[in-house]
Design a protein around this motif. Structure first.
Motif, short mmCIF file in Angstrom:
data_model
loop_
_atom_site.label_atom_id
_atom_site.label_comp_id
_atom_site.label_asym_id
_atom_site.label_seq_id
_atom_site.Cartn_x
_atom_site.Cartn_y
_atom_site.Cartn_z
N PHE A 1 3.86 28.09 14.20
CA PHE A 1 2.62 28.86 14.23
C PHE A 1 2.92 30.29 13.79
N ASN A 2 2.48 30.60 12.58
CA ASN A 2 2.70 31.94 12.02
C ASN A 2 4.17 32.36 12.04
N ASN B 1 -11.53 29.26 17.27
CA ASN B 1 -10.86 28.95 16.01
C ASN B 1 -11.89 28.54 14.95
N ILE C 1 -4.01 26.24 6.84
CA ILE C 1 -4.33 27.66 6.77
C ILE C 1 -5.77 27.84 7.23
N ARG D 1 -8.94 30.78 8.57
CA ARG D 1 -9.38 32.16 8.71
C ARG D 1 -9.40 32.53 10.18
N ASN D 2 -8.94 33.72 10.50
CA ASN D 2 -8.81 34.12 11.89
C ASN D 2 -10.17 34.24 12.58
N VAL E 1 -5.75 35.42 7.57
CA VAL E 1 -5.52 34.02 7.93
C VAL E 1 -4.29 33.86 8.81
N SER E 2 -4.21 32.69 9.42
CA SER E 2 -3.03 32.23 10.15
C SER E 2 -2.65 30.86 9.61
N PHE E 3 -1.44 30.39 9.96
CA PHE E 3 -1.03 29.06 9.51
C PHE E 3 -0.36 28.29 10.63
#
Length: 285
Positions: free
Chosen positions: A4-5, A20, A93, A95-96, A108-110
């Motif tokens: 996570f990130n 989320n 991926i 969007r936050n 964004v986060s992944f």
């Protein structure tokens, strides 16, 4: 374990919440990837598709999202999960959090997930594989349909329909009633020396293996590759149908209604596809 990130954490840790945007709005993209012998196969193709998709849906691409950085994050997790010899990888991926339809941020986060695979190469499965048309809902023939977004409710409902009716898969159609793809892969149709696959304009996923096979087929003497719409009436006249994706490679369709199909072209192409993979691995050394 998941990544996570960039942080490896236990997969049962609650690192996502009800805000989320991937959960709320399907505001997310994903790539499904094969990893073999600690190498991410066709990684450049996956990476470029992901970056193009992020631009299309106006996500902000972080400076650290380089080809090398994301590849390193995939490999790090695979080693941690002891499946770096051969693994299925999902890179998501999103969007936050924040906002309603209009997001508060485009940052964004992944999340990366891995699971073991049985074989390092593609093996053609010629067991009976029966499909039917899924006509309850249609795919829109537009650019968004080419992207691998988390908005896959049509595929989910179609999979339930297939299970309820004892089919192995379904073929989905667009608003023009042309065949677009399978529920989990692009479709190819063989009749004589012509191999057809729907164009992106019809709404199919811009598949990595689809593109690899298009390149391969164009180089084979005796075959003509056409990116052209496939009507439902052509299915019964075809000699061969097969689906493609990055995990299975090529999956022959053996039955559609009363029609039975051969697997001659599929057997020829699976070897050439594996050869492409082996060549890429040598180039990486």
């Amino acid at each position: 374990m998941v990544n996570f990130n960039g942080e490896i954490i236990e997969d049962d840790v609650l690192f996502l919440n009800q805000e989320n945007r991937g959960l709320r709005y399907g505001d997310a993209l994903f790539e499904t990837i094969r990893l073999v012998n600690d190498e991410v196969l066709l990684w450049e193709e996956h990476y470029l598709r992901l970056m193009a998709s992020m631009r299309i849906i106006r996500m902000e691409i972080p400076m650290e999202f380089t080809l090398e950085y994301l590849e390193e994050q995939i490999k790090k997790l695979a080693v941690q999960n002891k499946c770096n010899n051969q693994a299925r990888v999902r890179l998501t991926i999103y969007r936050n959090s924040g906002g309603l339809y209009l997001p508060k941020t485009n940052i964004v986060s992944f999340v990366i997930e891995t699971s073991p695979l049985e074989s390092p190469y593609y093996i053609l499965n010629t067991d009976k594989y029966e499909v039917e048309l899924f006509k309850d809902f249609y795919i829109n023939a537009d650019m968004l349909s080419n992207l691998k977004t988390n908005n896959r409710i049509l595929n989910v409902v179609g999979s339930v329909f297939a299970k309820e009716n004892d089919y192995d898969n379904c073929l989905v159609i667009n608003n023009s009633k042309n065949v677009v793809e399978g529920l989990n892969g692009n479709i190819f149709l063989v009749k004589g020396n012509v191999i057809k696959t729907p164009p992106l304009q019809d709404g199919c996923i811009n598949g990595i293996i689809r593109n690899q096979l298009i390149s391969v087929i164009k180089k084979i003497e005796g075959y003509t590759l056409e990116e052209a719409s496939i009507s439902t009436f052509e299915l019964q006249k075809a000699e061969e149908l097969f689906l493609t994706n990055c995990i299975q490679g090529i999956r022959p369709i053996t039955n559609y209604r009363k029609k039975e199909y051969t697997t001659v072209v599929s057997q020829e192409l699976i070897g050439k596809l594996n050869a492409v993979i082996r060549l890429q691995k040598r180039d990486l050394v």
